[in-house]
Design an enzyme around this catalytic site. Structure first.
Site, PDB file in Angstrom:
ATOM      1  N   GLN A 153       3.681   9.940   0.518  1.00  0.00           N
ATOM      2  CA  GLN A 153       4.640   9.344   0.717  1.00  0.00           C
ATOM      3  C   GLN A 153       5.811   9.246  -0.350  1.00  0.00           C
ATOM      4  O   GLN A 153       6.995   9.026  -0.107  1.00  0.00           O
ATOM      5  CB  GLN A 153       4.634   7.474   0.855  1.00  0.00           C
ATOM      6  CG  GLN A 153       3.592   7.303   2.180  1.00  0.00           C
ATOM      7  CD  GLN A 153       3.424   5.758   2.302  1.00  0.00           C
ATOM      8  OE1 GLN A 153       2.418   5.573   1.882  1.00  0.00           O
ATOM      9  NE2 GLN A 153       4.184   5.107   2.836  1.00  0.00           N
ATOM     10  N   HIS A 165      -4.830   2.358   7.211  1.00  0.00           N
ATOM     11  CA  HIS A 165      -3.297   3.019   7.305  1.00  0.00           C
ATOM     12  C   HIS A 165      -3.277   3.972   6.330  1.00  0.00           C
ATOM     13  O   HIS A 165      -2.678   5.279   6.604  1.00  0.00           O
ATOM     14  CB  HIS A 165      -2.637   1.757   7.078  1.00  0.00           C
ATOM     15  CG  HIS A 165      -0.971   1.978   7.163  1.00  0.00           C
ATOM     16  ND1 HIS A 165      -0.154   1.592   8.163  1.00  0.00           N
ATOM     17  CD2 HIS A 165      -0.393   2.790   6.124  1.00  0.00           C
ATOM     18  CE1 HIS A 165       1.065   2.114   7.561  1.00  0.00           C
ATOM     19  NE2 HIS A 165       1.065   2.710   6.632  1.00  0.00           N
ATOM     20  N   GLU A 166      -3.644   3.693   5.134  1.00  0.00           N
ATOM     21  CA  GLU A 166      -3.189   4.541   3.781  1.00  0.00           C
ATOM     22  C   GLU A 166      -4.106   5.766   4.102  1.00  0.00           C
ATOM     23  O   GLU A 166      -3.492   6.968   3.537  1.00  0.00           O
ATOM     24  CB  GLU A 166      -3.619   4.217   2.520  1.00  0.00           C
ATOM     25  CG  GLU A 166      -2.676   2.896   2.032  1.00  0.00           C
ATOM     26  CD  GLU A 166      -1.257   3.232   2.558  1.00  0.00           C
ATOM     27  OE1 GLU A 166      -0.621   4.312   2.467  1.00  0.00           O
ATOM     28  OE2 GLU A 166      -0.420   1.965   2.731  1.00  0.00           O
ATOM     29  N   GLY A 173       0.844  -1.223   0.297  1.00  0.00           N
ATOM     30  CA  GLY A 173       0.139  -0.038  -0.122  1.00  0.00           C
ATOM     31  C   GLY A 173       0.811   1.349  -0.014  1.00  0.00           C
ATOM     32  O   GLY A 173       1.900   0.999   0.616  1.00  0.00           O
ATOM     33  N   HIS A 222      -2.348   8.384   6.397  1.00  0.00           N
ATOM     34  CA  HIS A 222      -1.403   8.992   5.621  1.00  0.00           C
ATOM     35  C   HIS A 222      -1.921  10.384   4.979  1.00  0.00           C
ATOM     36  O   HIS A 222      -1.333  11.443   4.881  1.00  0.00           O
ATOM     37  CB  HIS A 222      -0.708   8.273   4.390  1.00  0.00           C
ATOM     38  CG  HIS A 222       0.315   7.270   5.014  1.00  0.00           C
ATOM     39  ND1 HIS A 222       1.465   7.649   5.587  1.00  0.00           N
ATOM     40  CD2 HIS A 222       0.485   6.140   4.800  1.00  0.00           C
ATOM     41  CE1 HIS A 222       2.363   6.804   5.729  1.00  0.00           C
ATOM     42  NE2 HIS A 222       1.832   5.726   5.275  1.00  0.00           N
ATOM     43  N   CYS A 258       5.373   0.016   7.339  1.00  0.00           N
ATOM     44  CA  CYS A 258       5.060   1.359   6.275  1.00  0.00           C
ATOM     45  C   CYS A 258       6.411   1.362   5.394  1.00  0.00           C
ATOM     46  O   CYS A 258       7.496   1.552   6.254  1.00  0.00           O
ATOM     47  CB  CYS A 258       4.756   2.313   7.238  1.00  0.00           C
ATOM     48  SG  CYS A 258       4.473   3.884   6.086  1.00  0.00           S
ATOM     49  N   LEU A 259       6.421   1.710   4.222  1.00  0.00           N
ATOM     50  CA  LEU A 259       7.574   1.993   3.516  1.00  0.00           C
ATOM     51  C   LEU A 259       8.221   3.416   3.861  1.00  0.00           C
ATOM     52  O   LEU A 259       9.389   3.339   3.658  1.00  0.00           O
ATOM     53  CB  LEU A 259       7.369   2.082   2.034  1.00  0.00           C
ATOM     54  CG  LEU A 259       6.632   0.853   1.340  1.00  0.00           C
ATOM     55  CD1 LEU A 259       6.297   0.976   0.038  1.00  0.00           C
ATOM     56  CD2 LEU A 259       7.970  -0.138   1.403  1.00  0.00           C
TER      57      LEU A 259
HETATM   58  C1  Y12 Z   1      -1.163  -3.631   6.696  1.00  0.00           C
HETATM   59  C2  Y12 Z   1      -0.714  -2.979   7.571  1.00  0.00           C
HETATM   60  C3  Y12 Z   1       0.022  -1.738   6.904  1.00  0.00           C
HETATM   61  C4  Y12 Z   1      -0.039  -1.747   5.455  1.00  0.00           C
HETATM   62  C5  Y12 Z   1       0.427  -0.508   4.840  1.00  0.00           C
HETATM   63  C6  Y12 Z   1       1.379  -0.703   3.657  1.00  0.00           C
HETATM   64  N1  Y12 Z   1       2.476  -1.226   4.224  1.00  0.00           N
HETATM   65  C7  Y12 Z   1       3.600  -1.619   3.300  1.00  0.00           C
HETATM   66  O1  Y12 Z   1       3.434  -1.506   2.097  1.00  0.00           O
HETATM   67  C8  Y12 Z   1       4.914  -1.891   3.997  1.00  0.00           C
HETATM   68  C9  Y12 Z   1       5.929  -2.424   3.267  1.00  0.00           C
HETATM   69  C10 Y12 Z   1       7.222  -2.812   3.856  1.00  0.00           C
HETATM   70  C11 Y12 Z   1       8.170  -3.125   3.016  1.00  0.00           C
HETATM   71  C12 Y12 Z   1       9.553  -3.513   3.513  1.00  0.00           C
HETATM   72  O2  Y12 Z   1      10.533  -3.824   2.538  1.00  0.00           O
HETATM   73  C13 Y12 Z   1      10.693  -5.208   2.365  1.00  0.00           C
HETATM   74  O3  Y12 Z   1       9.967  -6.098   2.906  1.00  0.00           O
HETATM   75  C14 Y12 Z   1      11.657  -5.630   1.526  1.00  0.00           C
HETATM   76  C15 Y12 Z   1       9.630  -3.265   4.775  1.00  0.00           C
HETATM   77  O4  Y12 Z   1      10.949  -3.582   5.044  1.00  0.00           O
HETATM   78  C16 Y12 Z   1      11.953  -2.708   5.452  1.00  0.00           C
HETATM   79  O5  Y12 Z   1      11.788  -1.549   5.114  1.00  0.00           O
HETATM   80  C17 Y12 Z   1      13.359  -3.255   5.772  1.00  0.00           C
HETATM   81  C18 Y12 Z   1       9.021  -2.456   5.628  1.00  0.00           C
HETATM   82  C19 Y12 Z   1       7.847  -2.166   5.097  1.00  0.00           C
HETATM   83  C20 Y12 Z   1      -0.742  -2.591   4.887  1.00  0.00           C
HETATM   84  C21 Y12 Z   1      -1.193  -3.588   5.391  1.00  0.00           C
HETATM   85 CO    CO Z   2       2.280   3.710   5.681  1.00  0.00          CO
END
Ligand code: Y12
Ligand code: CO
Length: 175
Positions: free
Chosen positions: A50, A137-138, A45, A141, A95-96
């Site tokens: 962001q 969550h989004e 997401g 933001h 969260c990214l």
């Molecule tokens: C449930 C809870 C929150 C959301 C919001 C969207 N969140 C994400 O897309 C998070 C992505 C994310 C990706 C990462 O990178 C890797 O896994 C390679 C990460 O790890 C690092 O930064 C090291 C952390 C978060 C949607 C649903």
């Molecule tokens: Co986020």
């Protein structure tokens, strides 16, 4: 359009996003570029703020049962509003914009959301499970709220200390 992810503690993430008025080529370019950076970063997401754009735009691509993210499952929401909320749930969110950190956050279990698609057509979606959590969550933001803003005082203190330590380590490993 090449986009980069804005990371905490950048103040940009506190900004309130503005409603979209024109569903034009510029919006479509932003949506396409957001998809590209979200998939490249292993995200599920992403909100426009962001990537530095204070616009009420978000995208979601929840992994399916094979843990893949087919383009067919991509949801694009413009000017979303949650019109109904019910139940309670807890999920360990990431969260990214806050890399490497995951925290348990309370959310509503089910929601109904009104939004517009990229062509400007009004849509309604009933969501539960991970999709419901991701939408909440989004949408946070879009209002300048991060999941870490929902932590208790002590958990937030702990997070700040740990985050600073990890940032410092990352800086040193790059030098
Ligand atoms: C449930 C809870 C929150 C959301 C919001 C969207 N969140 C994400 O897309 C998070 C992505 C994310 C990706 C990462 O990178 C890797 O896994 C390679 C990460 O790890 C690092 O930064 C090291 C952390 C978060 C949607 C649903
Ligand atoms: Co986020």
């Amino acid at each position: 359009m090449k986009l980069t992810i804005v990371e905490y503690p950048d103040k940009k993430l506190k900004e309130k996003s503005k409603a979209i008025e024109k569903f034009d080529k510029e919006l479509h370019k932003l949506l396409d570029a957001m998809y590209e950076v979200m998939i490249k970063s292993n995200g599920i997401g992403l909100a426009a703020i962001q990537v530095g754009h204070a616009k009420q735009v978000l995208i979601l691509n929840i992994p399916d049962e094979n843990d893949t993210q087919p383009l067919d499952n991509l949801i694009e929401m413009i000017n979303p509003t949650i019109v109904q909320r019910s139940g309670e749930t807890v999920y360990q969110e990431g969260c990214l914009s806050v890399p490497s950190f995951y925290e348990d956050i309370d959310r509503h279990e089910k929601i109904i959301v009104h939004y517009h698609d990229r062509e400007g057509s009004a849509q309604t979606l009933s969501a539960d499970g991970l999709l419901s959590i991701a939408i909440q969550h989004e949408i946070d933001h879009l209002n300048g709220i991060l999941f870490i803003d929902k932590l208790s005082y002590s958990r937030r203190k702990k997070f700040e200390k740990e985050y600073k330590r990890v940032q410092k380590e990352k800086k040193l490993s790059k030098a």
